[in-house]
Design an enzyme around this catalytic site. Structure first.
Site, PDB file in Angstrom:
ATOM      1  N   ARG A  26       0.815  -1.220   0.000  1.00 40.06           N
ATOM      2  CA  ARG A  26       0.000   0.000   0.000  1.00 40.06           C
ATOM      3  C   ARG A  26       0.845   1.265   0.000  1.00 40.06           C
ATOM      4  O   ARG A  26       0.446   2.285   0.561  1.00 40.06           O
ATOM      5  CB  ARG A  26      -0.992  -0.004   1.161  1.00 40.06           C
ATOM      6  CG  ARG A  26      -1.723  -1.320   1.357  1.00 40.06           C
ATOM      7  CD  ARG A  26      -2.614  -1.685   0.187  1.00 40.06           C
ATOM      8  NE  ARG A  26      -3.677  -0.748  -0.027  1.00 40.06           N
ATOM      9  CZ  ARG A  26      -4.880  -0.837   0.522  1.00 40.06           C
ATOM     10  NH1 ARG A  26      -5.168  -1.816   1.311  1.00 40.06           N
ATOM     11  NH2 ARG A  26      -5.796   0.061   0.262  1.00 40.06           N
ATOM     12  N   ARG A  30      -2.528   6.739  -0.022  1.00 44.71           N
ATOM     13  CA  ARG A  30      -2.619   6.687   1.436  1.00 44.71           C
ATOM     14  C   ARG A  30      -1.721   7.684   2.154  1.00 44.71           C
ATOM     15  O   ARG A  30      -2.189   8.617   2.729  1.00 44.71           O
ATOM     16  CB  ARG A  30      -2.297   5.277   1.960  1.00 44.71           C
ATOM     17  CG  ARG A  30      -3.438   4.306   1.776  1.00 44.71           C
ATOM     18  CD  ARG A  30      -3.185   3.076   2.578  1.00 44.71           C
ATOM     19  NE  ARG A  30      -4.439   2.404   2.939  1.00 44.71           N
ATOM     20  CZ  ARG A  30      -4.522   1.396   3.748  1.00 44.71           C
ATOM     21  NH1 ARG A  30      -3.451   0.927   4.334  1.00 44.71           N
ATOM     22  NH2 ARG A  30      -5.680   0.851   4.014  1.00 44.71           N
ATOM     23  N   ARG A  39      -5.433  13.255  -5.911  1.00 41.16           N
ATOM     24  CA  ARG A  39      -6.751  12.694  -5.595  1.00 41.16           C
ATOM     25  C   ARG A  39      -7.797  13.792  -5.387  1.00 41.16           C
ATOM     26  O   ARG A  39      -8.949  13.633  -5.795  1.00 41.16           O
ATOM     27  CB  ARG A  39      -6.560  11.834  -4.345  1.00 41.16           C
ATOM     28  CG  ARG A  39      -7.756  11.320  -3.650  1.00 41.16           C
ATOM     29  CD  ARG A  39      -8.225  10.015  -4.264  1.00 41.16           C
ATOM     30  NE  ARG A  39      -9.092   9.311  -3.338  1.00 41.16           N
ATOM     31  CZ  ARG A  39     -10.323   9.716  -3.021  1.00 41.16           C
ATOM     32  NH1 ARG A  39     -10.829  10.805  -3.569  1.00 41.16           N
ATOM     33  NH2 ARG A  39     -11.042   9.013  -2.170  1.00 41.16           N
ATOM     34  N   ASP A  76      -6.860  -1.583  -7.582  1.00 45.03           N
ATOM     35  CA  ASP A  76      -7.458  -2.208  -6.401  1.00 45.03           C
ATOM     36  C   ASP A  76      -7.832  -3.645  -6.717  1.00 45.03           C
ATOM     37  O   ASP A  76      -8.107  -3.980  -7.873  1.00 45.03           O
ATOM     38  CB  ASP A  76      -8.693  -1.436  -5.927  1.00 45.03           C
ATOM     39  CG  ASP A  76      -8.990  -1.757  -4.466  1.00 45.03           C
ATOM     40  OD1 ASP A  76      -8.394  -1.114  -3.595  1.00 45.03           O
ATOM     41  OD2 ASP A  76      -9.780  -2.684  -4.208  1.00 45.03           O
ATOM     42  N   TYR A 153     -15.768 -10.161  -0.391  1.00 43.26           N
ATOM     43  CA  TYR A 153     -16.423  -8.899  -0.775  1.00 43.26           C
ATOM     44  C   TYR A 153     -17.671  -9.141  -1.616  1.00 43.26           C
ATOM     45  O   TYR A 153     -18.670  -8.431  -1.481  1.00 43.26           O
ATOM     46  CB  TYR A 153     -15.439  -7.988  -1.529  1.00 43.26           C
ATOM     47  CG  TYR A 153     -14.414  -7.371  -0.619  1.00 43.26           C
ATOM     48  CD1 TYR A 153     -14.741  -6.284   0.192  1.00 43.26           C
ATOM     49  CD2 TYR A 153     -13.124  -7.868  -0.539  1.00 43.26           C
ATOM     50  CE1 TYR A 153     -13.814  -5.717   1.050  1.00 43.26           C
ATOM     51  CE2 TYR A 153     -12.186  -7.306   0.307  1.00 43.26           C
ATOM     52  CZ  TYR A 153     -12.540  -6.227   1.107  1.00 43.26           C
ATOM     53  OH  TYR A 153     -11.619  -5.682   1.957  1.00 43.26           O
TER      54      TYR A 153
HETATM   55  O1  CP3 Z   1      -0.202  -1.226  -2.727  1.00 48.01           O
HETATM   56  C1  CP3 Z   1      -0.426  -0.174  -3.351  1.00 48.01           C
HETATM   57  O2  CP3 Z   1       0.018   0.913  -2.973  1.00 48.01           O
HETATM   58  C2  CP3 Z   1      -1.158  -0.266  -4.676  1.00 48.01           C
HETATM   59  C3  CP3 Z   1      -2.548  -0.014  -4.636  1.00 48.01           C
HETATM   60  C4  CP3 Z   1      -3.525  -0.857  -3.830  1.00 48.01           C
HETATM   61  C5  CP3 Z   1      -4.743  -0.310  -3.352  1.00 48.01           C
HETATM   62  N1  CP3 Z   1      -5.483  -1.322  -2.817  1.00 48.01           N
HETATM   63  C6  CP3 Z   1      -5.118   1.104  -3.468  1.00 48.01           C
HETATM   64  C7  CP3 Z   1      -6.226   1.637  -2.626  1.00 48.01           C
HETATM   65  C8  CP3 Z   1      -3.527  -2.231  -3.507  1.00 48.01           C
HETATM   66  C9  CP3 Z   1      -2.462  -3.265  -3.732  1.00 48.01           C
HETATM   67  C10 CP3 Z   1      -4.779  -2.496  -2.871  1.00 48.01           C
HETATM   68  C11 CP3 Z   1      -5.174  -3.851  -2.437  1.00 48.01           C
HETATM   69  C12 CP3 Z   1      -6.384  -4.026  -1.623  1.00 48.01           C
HETATM   70  N2  CP3 Z   1      -7.582  -3.380  -1.722  1.00 48.01           N
HETATM   71  C13 CP3 Z   1      -6.515  -5.016  -0.614  1.00 48.01           C
HETATM   72  C14 CP3 Z   1      -5.459  -6.032  -0.242  1.00 48.01           C
HETATM   73  C15 CP3 Z   1      -4.377  -5.454   0.605  1.00 48.01           C
HETATM   74  C16 CP3 Z   1      -4.706  -5.322   2.058  1.00 48.01           C
HETATM   75  O3  CP3 Z   1      -4.596  -4.201   2.570  1.00 48.01           O
HETATM   76  O4  CP3 Z   1      -5.014  -6.334   2.704  1.00 48.01           O
HETATM   77  C17 CP3 Z   1      -7.809  -4.906  -0.076  1.00 48.01           C
HETATM   78  C18 CP3 Z   1      -8.405  -5.739   1.042  1.00 48.01           C
HETATM   79  C19 CP3 Z   1      -8.490  -3.867  -0.797  1.00 48.01           C
HETATM   80  C20 CP3 Z   1      -9.892  -3.430  -0.645  1.00 48.01           C
HETATM   81  C21 CP3 Z   1     -10.002  -1.970  -0.346  1.00 48.01           C
HETATM   82  N3  CP3 Z   1      -9.718  -0.941  -1.235  1.00 48.01           N
HETATM   83  C22 CP3 Z   1     -10.391  -1.354   0.894  1.00 48.01           C
HETATM   84  C23 CP3 Z   1     -10.765  -2.120   2.150  1.00 48.01           C
HETATM   85  C24 CP3 Z   1     -10.337   0.050   0.704  1.00 48.01           C
HETATM   86  C25 CP3 Z   1     -10.736   1.167   1.667  1.00 48.01           C
HETATM   87  C26 CP3 Z   1      -9.781   1.387   2.757  1.00 48.01           C
HETATM   88  C27 CP3 Z   1      -8.351   1.752   2.367  1.00 48.01           C
HETATM   89  O5  CP3 Z   1      -7.996   2.920   2.313  1.00 48.01           O
HETATM   90  O6  CP3 Z   1      -7.591   0.830   2.146  1.00 48.01           O
HETATM   91  C28 CP3 Z   1      -9.881   0.287  -0.615  1.00 48.01           C
HETATM   92  C29 CP3 Z   1      -9.607   1.585  -1.240  1.00 48.01           C
HETATM   93  C30 CP3 Z   1      -8.209   1.889  -1.637  1.00 48.01           C
HETATM   94  N4  CP3 Z   1      -7.437   1.054  -2.401  1.00 48.01           N
HETATM   95  C31 CP3 Z   1      -7.459   3.082  -1.365  1.00 48.01           C
HETATM   96  C32 CP3 Z   1      -6.215   2.925  -1.993  1.00 48.01           C
HETATM   97  C33 CP3 Z   1      -5.096   3.914  -2.054  1.00 48.01           C
HETATM   98  C34 CP3 Z   1      -7.974   4.319  -0.609  1.00 48.01           C
HETATM   99  C35 CP3 Z   1      -8.517   5.255  -1.647  1.00 48.01           C
HETATM  100  C36 CP3 Z   1      -8.542   6.712  -1.295  1.00 48.01           C
HETATM  101  O7  CP3 Z   1      -9.287   7.071  -0.369  1.00 48.01           O
HETATM  102  O8  CP3 Z   1      -7.857   7.473  -1.978  1.00 48.01           O
END
Ligand code: CP3
Length: 341
Positions: A26, A30, A39, A76, A153
């Site tokens: 991640r 973030r 964003r 994602d 999901y």
């Molecule tokens: O790793 C990276 O930096 C690349 C991008 C990436 C995102 N999501 C961007 C994202 C990756 C590899 C993921 C994977 C992901 N997404 C997982 C597996 C990894 C883990 O943490 O266990 C899961 C379970 C998700 C599902 C998901 N997507 C959730 C639960 C959320 C909301 C909460 C959060 O912020 O993580 C997202 C949204 C998301 N995916 C964001 C980002 C940067 C936040 C978006 C924002 O508000 O700008």
């Protein structure tokens, strides 16, 4: 011209390197103010994911601003259920939401097979663009969610602590559950192979909710699909990260993948014992990064010495938290880099 950095590829190929490569789960988005700036000009997260130029820009930000040894494509895991026919929204401060979920055979029959270059064209374009833009500076990682995590999901419709609906389906509708898991597996194999064709040099499978399964359920529903993905995805080394399933590490060590991700609960010596032949990735507790610079450096040193020399990709034991100070992330990265001097 900068020298190409292929430390990650070397370690995953089993070669010796002067130090472990380092990246963070991640890392894109973030924590970086530069990400939030991009964003904030947009309608939302999905616009960023679906616009290849912007996804490419925020993928490269951590390479430039943090100095990591790999880029992971900004996208994602939830793009797969959407491509199969279940659209999602990301609701601010709430998380992902699916309007429709899968609860019976009729729901399953509304899903369709995934054609990556058609339904996920924006991911493929972002991958091609990012690979070209990186120009060999660091390797590019592609990824997908593991079938069980995506199933969670699609059945729950959003995040959950217990994943009780998803686990109920495994118990009460095993045939339906297996069929849904198989469909996700097929889509994931096509998707990961298409990512390799578009330029991904390393792949990671995120089984973020593996820890919700008992040994029995993990063995029946998850393992065979992880194995199939490992066997069918070709052309790039695969890292399997099954969070919360370290007590299954001897089973995971049977997978024909290049590396296993280790979560931060798992003692490193235990991981080495139970998966002696795999490269291991991890596993600093992300909350260490809330500490002082000295604490971050000391904990990183301990982690490096516990893993020992070779066969290690330095990373956190799960994704970096959004409110962590990027300077502490830089301290972590710097400490790993100094270990090669
Ligand atoms: O790793 C990276 O930096 C690349 C991008 C990436 C995102 N999501 C961007 C994202 C990756 C590899 C993921 C994977 C992901 N997404 C997982 C597996 C990894 C883990 O943490 O266990 C899961 C379970 C998700 C599902 C998901 N997507 C959730 C639960 C959320 C909301 C909460 C959060 O912020 O993580 C997202 C949204 C998301 N995916 C964001 C980002 C940067 C936040 C978006 C924002 O508000 O700008």
């Amino acid at each position: 011209m900068t020298t190409p950095n292929d430390l990650l590829l070397q370690v995953l190929a089993g070669k010796e390197t002067p130090r472990p490569p380092v990246w963070l789960m991640r890392q894109a988005g973030r924590i970086l103010p530069e990400y939030r700036a991009v964003r904030s000009r947009l309608s939302g997260f999905k616009e960023l994911v679906e616009t290849p130029e912007l996804a490419c820009e925020v993928t490269i930000q951590p390479v430039d601003l943090l100095g990591v040894d790999a880029a992971i494509l900004f996208s994602d895991i939830l793009v797969i259920p959407e491509a199969m026919g279940l659209p999602y929204q990301l609701i601010e401060k709430v998380g992902p939401r699916f309007e429709e979920t899968i609860s019976c055979k009729a729901d399953l029959d509304r899903l369709h097979p995934v054609e990556p270059e058609e339904h996920l064209r924006y991911v493929m374009d972002a991958m091609r663009m990012t690979r070209a833009e990186l120009d060999g500076r660091v390797p590019l990682i592609g990824f997908a969610g593991a079938p069980w995590t995506i199933f969670c999901y699609m059945v729950e419709g959003g995040g959950s602590k217990e994943w009780s609906k998803a686990r109920r389906m495994l118990r009460s509708e095993p045939v339906l559950a297996e069929e849904l898991l198989d469909r996700i597996t097929e889509a994931t194999i096509l998707y990961l192979n298409a990512q390799v064709a578009a330029g991904a040099q390393v792949l990671q499978l995120f089984d973020s909710w593996a820890g919700a399964l008992s040994a029995e359920l993990f063995e029946r529903y998850s393992m065979p699909r992880l194995k199939r993905i490992c066997e069918e995805v070709k052309g790039a080394p695969l890292i399997v990260f099954a969070k919360g399933a370290s007590w299954q590490l001897d089973r995971l060590a049977q997978l024909p993948c290049a590396a296993l991700g280790i979560d931060w609960h798992t003692p490193i010596s235990e991981a080495r014992k139970r998966a002696p032949r795999h490269v291991l990735q991890g596993n600093l507790d992300p909350s260490v990064l809330y500490g002082t610079e000295a604490e971050v450096r000391a904990a990183t040193q301990r982690m490096l010495s516990d893993f020992g020399r070779g066969g290690h990709v330095a990373n956190l034991g799960h994704g970096v938290y959004p409110d962590i100070n990027p300077d502490r992330v830089r301290d972590f990265i710097d400490e790993v880099k100094r270990s090669g001097h």
